[in-house]
Design a protein around this motif. Structure first.
Motif, PDB file in Angstrom:
ATOM      1  N   ILE A 155       0.865  -1.184   0.000  1.00 47.24           N
ATOM      2  CA  ILE A 155       0.000   0.000   0.000  1.00 47.24           C
ATOM      3  C   ILE A 155       0.898   1.230   0.000  1.00 47.24           C
ATOM      4  CG2 ILE A 155      -1.862   1.243   1.148  1.00 47.24           C
ATOM      5  CD1 ILE A 155      -2.729  -1.526   0.380  1.00 47.24           C
ATOM      6  N   VAL A 156       0.738   2.090  -0.988  1.00 50.59           N
ATOM      7  CA  VAL A 156       1.546   3.311  -1.093  1.00 50.59           C
ATOM      8  C   VAL A 156       0.615   4.505  -0.928  1.00 50.59           C
ATOM      9  CG1 VAL A 156       3.148   4.638  -2.504  1.00 50.59           C
ATOM     10  CG2 VAL A 156       3.149   2.144  -2.640  1.00 50.59           C
ATOM     11  N   ARG A 157       0.691   5.126   0.226  1.00 49.89           N
ATOM     12  CA  ARG A 157      -0.144   6.294   0.512  1.00 49.89           C
ATOM     13  C   ARG A 157       0.630   7.572   0.185  1.00 49.89           C
ATOM     14  NH1 ARG A 157      -4.344   5.033   4.615  1.00 49.89           N
ATOM     15  NH2 ARG A 157      -4.064   2.888   5.352  1.00 49.89           N
ATOM     16  N   ALA A 158      -0.067   8.522  -0.425  1.00 49.06           N
ATOM     17  CA  ALA A 158       0.586   9.787  -0.764  1.00 49.06           C
ATOM     18  C   ALA A 158      -0.283  10.950  -0.284  1.00 49.06           C
ATOM     19  CB  ALA A 158       0.832   9.876  -2.263  1.00 49.06           C
ATOM     20  N   HIS A 159      -0.427  11.027   1.021  1.00 53.21           N
ATOM     21  CA  HIS A 159      -1.186  12.120   1.638  1.00 53.21           C
ATOM     22  C   HIS A 159      -0.646  12.331   3.054  1.00 53.21           C
ATOM     23  CE1 HIS A 159      -4.316  14.847   2.790  1.00 53.21           C
ATOM     24  NE2 HIS A 159      -4.998  14.650   1.666  1.00 53.21           N
ATOM     25  N   PRO A 160      -0.396  13.573   3.446  1.00 52.93           N
ATOM     26  CA  PRO A 160       0.135  13.811   4.793  1.00 52.93           C
ATOM     27  C   PRO A 160      -0.888  13.577   5.900  1.00 52.93           C
ATOM     28  CG  PRO A 160      -0.235  15.896   3.659  1.00 52.93           C
ATOM     29  CD  PRO A 160      -0.443  14.813   2.641  1.00 52.93           C
ATOM     30  N   TYR A 161      -2.169  13.497   5.556  1.00 47.24           N
ATOM     31  CA  TYR A 161      -3.206  13.261   6.551  1.00 47.24           C
ATOM     32  C   TYR A 161      -3.582  11.787   6.631  1.00 47.24           C
ATOM     33  CZ  TYR A 161      -4.241  18.306   6.845  1.00 47.24           C
ATOM     34  OH  TYR A 161      -4.176  19.647   7.042  1.00 47.24           O
ATOM     35  N   THR A 162      -4.213  11.413   7.726  1.00 44.47           N
ATOM     36  CA  THR A 162      -4.752  10.067   7.890  1.00 44.47           C
ATOM     37  C   THR A 162      -6.189  10.037   7.383  1.00 44.47           C
ATOM     38  OG1 THR A 162      -5.668  10.473  10.095  1.00 44.47           O
ATOM     39  CG2 THR A 162      -3.342   9.810   9.968  1.00 44.47           C
ATOM     40  N   GLY A 163      -6.812   8.889   7.517  1.00 43.52           N
ATOM     41  CA  GLY A 163      -8.186   8.740   7.087  1.00 43.52           C
ATOM     42  C   GLY A 163      -9.184   9.583   7.862  1.00 43.52           C
ATOM     43  N   GLU A 164      -8.770  10.139   8.985  1.00 42.69           N
ATOM     44  CA  GLU A 164      -9.667  10.992   9.753  1.00 42.69           C
ATOM     45  C   GLU A 164      -9.925  12.311   9.047  1.00 42.69           C
ATOM     46  OE1 GLU A 164      -8.067  11.468  13.625  1.00 42.69           O
ATOM     47  OE2 GLU A 164      -8.375   9.379  14.204  1.00 42.69           O
ATOM     48  N   ALA A 165      -8.977  12.742   8.201  1.00 45.34           N
ATOM     49  CA  ALA A 165      -9.111  14.032   7.527  1.00 45.34           C
ATOM     50  C   ALA A 165      -9.044  13.929   6.008  1.00 45.34           C
ATOM     51  CB  ALA A 165      -8.019  14.996   8.017  1.00 45.34           C
ATOM     52  N   SER A 166      -8.580  12.809   5.512  1.00 46.57           N
ATOM     53  CA  SER A 166      -8.406  12.643   4.072  1.00 46.57           C
ATOM     54  C   SER A 166      -9.400  11.625   3.528  1.00 46.57           C
ATOM     55  CB  SER A 166      -6.982  12.168   3.757  1.00 46.57           C
ATOM     56  OG  SER A 166      -6.892  11.658   2.447  1.00 46.57           O
ATOM     57  N   ARG A 167     -10.098  12.004   2.484  1.00 47.22           N
ATOM     58  CA  ARG A 167     -11.070  11.100   1.886  1.00 47.22           C
ATOM     59  C   ARG A 167     -10.399   9.915   1.201  1.00 47.22           C
ATOM     60  NH1 ARG A 167     -13.992  16.471  -0.482  1.00 47.22           N
ATOM     61  NH2 ARG A 167     -15.551  16.775   1.156  1.00 47.22           N
ATOM     62  N   SER A 168      -9.317  10.176   0.498  1.00 50.82           N
ATOM     63  CA  SER A 168      -8.628   9.076  -0.188  1.00 50.82           C
ATOM     64  C   SER A 168      -8.052   8.078   0.803  1.00 50.82           C
ATOM     65  CB  SER A 168      -7.521   9.614  -1.104  1.00 50.82           C
ATOM     66  OG  SER A 168      -6.602  10.425  -0.389  1.00 50.82           O
ATOM     67  N   MET A 169      -7.565   8.577   1.939  1.00 53.19           N
ATOM     68  CA  MET A 169      -7.012   7.676   2.949  1.00 53.19           C
ATOM     69  C   MET A 169      -8.122   6.907   3.665  1.00 53.19           C
ATOM     70  SD  MET A 169      -3.793   8.026   2.512  1.00 53.19           S
ATOM     71  CE  MET A 169      -4.200   8.377   0.782  1.00 53.19           C
ATOM     72  N   ALA A 170      -9.274   7.543   3.852  1.00 61.82           N
ATOM     73  CA  ALA A 170     -10.400   6.853   4.494  1.00 61.82           C
ATOM     74  C   ALA A 170     -10.870   5.683   3.631  1.00 61.82           C
ATOM     75  CB  ALA A 170     -11.552   7.829   4.729  1.00 61.82           C
ATOM     76  N   VAL A 171     -10.955   5.907   2.328  1.00 67.32           N
ATOM     77  CA  VAL A 171     -11.351   4.837   1.416  1.00 67.32           C
ATOM     78  C   VAL A 171     -10.308   3.723   1.433  1.00 67.32           C
ATOM     79  CG1 VAL A 171     -11.754   4.260  -1.009  1.00 67.32           C
ATOM     80  CG2 VAL A 171     -12.711   6.365  -0.056  1.00 67.32           C
ATOM     81  N   THR A 172      -9.040   4.111   1.492  1.00 69.11           N
ATOM     82  CA  THR A 172      -7.951   3.131   1.532  1.00 69.11           C
ATOM     83  C   THR A 172      -8.008   2.296   2.800  1.00 69.11           C
ATOM     84  OG1 THR A 172      -6.568   4.618   0.225  1.00 69.11           O
ATOM     85  CG2 THR A 172      -5.450   2.838   1.413  1.00 69.11           C
ATOM     86  N   ASP A 173      -8.297   2.943   3.924  1.00 67.62           N
ATOM     87  CA  ASP A 173      -8.411   2.209   5.198  1.00 67.62           C
ATOM     88  C   ASP A 173      -9.471   1.116   5.112  1.00 67.62           C
ATOM     89  OD1 ASP A 173      -6.474   3.821   6.340  1.00 67.62           O
ATOM     90  OD2 ASP A 173      -7.912   5.157   7.325  1.00 67.62           O
ATOM     91  N   VAL A 174     -10.606   1.449   4.513  1.00 70.64           N
ATOM     92  CA  VAL A 174     -11.690   0.470   4.388  1.00 70.64           C
ATOM     93  C   VAL A 174     -11.276  -0.662   3.455  1.00 70.64           C
ATOM     94  CG1 VAL A 174     -14.052   0.117   3.578  1.00 70.64           C
ATOM     95  CG2 VAL A 174     -13.478   2.159   4.895  1.00 70.64           C
ATOM     96  N   PHE A 175     -10.609  -0.323   2.373  1.00 69.44           N
ATOM     97  CA  PHE A 175     -10.134  -1.355   1.447  1.00 69.44           C
ATOM     98  C   PHE A 175      -9.213  -2.328   2.167  1.00 69.44           C
ATOM     99  CE2 PHE A 175      -6.594  -2.946  -1.030  1.00 69.44           C
ATOM    100  CZ  PHE A 175      -7.243  -3.637  -2.043  1.00 69.44           C
ATOM    101  N   ILE A 176      -8.266  -1.813   2.943  1.00 69.89           N
ATOM    102  CA  ILE A 176      -7.296  -2.675   3.627  1.00 69.89           C
ATOM    103  C   ILE A 176      -8.000  -3.611   4.595  1.00 69.89           C
ATOM    104  CG2 ILE A 176      -5.357  -2.707   5.247  1.00 69.89           C
ATOM    105  CD1 ILE A 176      -4.412  -0.084   4.002  1.00 69.89           C
ATOM    106  N   GLU A 177      -8.955  -3.087   5.338  1.00 68.59           N
ATOM    107  CA  GLU A 177      -9.668  -3.928   6.303  1.00 68.59           C
ATOM    108  C   GLU A 177     -10.432  -5.043   5.588  1.00 68.59           C
ATOM    109  OE1 GLU A 177     -10.806  -5.625   9.705  1.00 68.59           O
ATOM    110  OE2 GLU A 177      -9.326  -4.014   9.450  1.00 68.59           O
ATOM    111  N   SER A 178     -11.066  -4.695   4.476  1.00 65.35           N
ATOM    112  CA  SER A 178     -11.793  -5.701   3.714  1.00 65.35           C
ATOM    113  C   SER A 178     -10.839  -6.727   3.120  1.00 65.35           C
ATOM    114  CB  SER A 178     -12.590  -5.022   2.591  1.00 65.35           C
ATOM    115  OG  SER A 178     -13.229  -5.967   1.766  1.00 65.35           O
ATOM    116  N   TYR A 179      -9.717  -6.264   2.607  1.00 65.74           N
ATOM    117  CA  TYR A 179      -8.732  -7.168   2.016  1.00 65.74           C
ATOM    118  C   TYR A 179      -8.156  -8.106   3.072  1.00 65.74           C
ATOM    119  CZ  TYR A 179      -4.707  -8.857  -0.617  1.00 65.74           C
ATOM    120  OH  TYR A 179      -3.788  -9.664  -1.235  1.00 65.74           O
TER     121      TYR A 179
END
Length: 207
Positions: free
Chosen positions: A6-30
């Motif tokens: 998983i390569v994240r390119a955002h200084p924020y976490t999923g609490e503030a970033s929409r792309s990171m929030a979607v990524t968090d859900v993907f990882i949990e499902s995966y």
């Protein structure tokens, strides 16, 4: 054993970033679907990502001329080692997810620097006898997750760039997940995110 990078390119976490929030859900499902897979989750904003600058260019030139690695300047050695490390880490992965926001119709600068480490002549692509390049990375799956304020449907410069680059080095199994239009239609933002979350759950089970 399958490795997911998983390569994240955002200084924020999923609490503030929409792309990171979607990524968090993907990882949990995966993870639920693939409990035995190795998942390496990195954030480029928490790491040193070498840019191609004069230190790297001079180091590569010196190495091509036969100068030993340990004879390079200390900064050159450090940058070459970092660059090569990212290349090898990419090559060691079976599946890769890139997650980023769309900033000014482009990818974040650190993501561009990381992508440069995945495009290496002789490692991820070669030239044939006629001088035409061909990809060497044809055994990987990739997913690109991106959020944006407008609606581009994969036609924005960032998405086109990422898909083009990885197709160039041989990746044909390339999927995309967009959470877009939330600034264009803020009243629809909750539903847009809900739809993206639902898609990420599905992709996590099938990727």
């Amino acid at each position: 054993m399958t490795k997911l990078l998983i390569v994240r390119a955002h200084p924020y976490t999923g609490e503030a970033s929409r792309s990171m929030a979607v990524t968090d859900v993907f990882i949990e499902s995966y993870r639920q679907e693939n409990p035995n897979d190795v998942i390496e989750d990195i954030n480029l904003y928490e790491m040193a990502v070498p840019e191609i600058d004069r230190h790297l260019l001079n180091a590569w030139k010196s190495l091509s001329e036969g100068i030993a690695f340990d004879e390079l300047e200390e900064e050159q050695q450090e940058k070459v080692s970092l660059f090569n490390g990212y290349t090898e880490n990419f090559l060691s992965a079976d599946k890769i997810v890139i997650a980023n926001p769309l900033w000014n119709l482009n990818v974040p600068a650190r993501l561009k620097a990381w992508i440069d480490t995945t495009n290496v002549a002789g490692k991820t692509f070669k030239y044939d006898e006629s001088g035409h390049p061909y990809g060497l990375v044809n055994d990987k799956k990739m997913l690109h997750i991106q959020s944006s304020g407008g609606v581009y449907a994969g036609k924005d410069p960032a998405s086109v760039y990422i898909k083009t680059i990885f197709n160039f080095i041989g990746v044909s199994d390339f999927q995309e997940l967009f959470a877009e239009g939330m600034d264009h239609a803020p009243e629809s933002a909750p539903q847009i995110m809900a739809d993206a979350i639902e898609k990420s759950i599905h992709l996590g089970k099938t990727f």
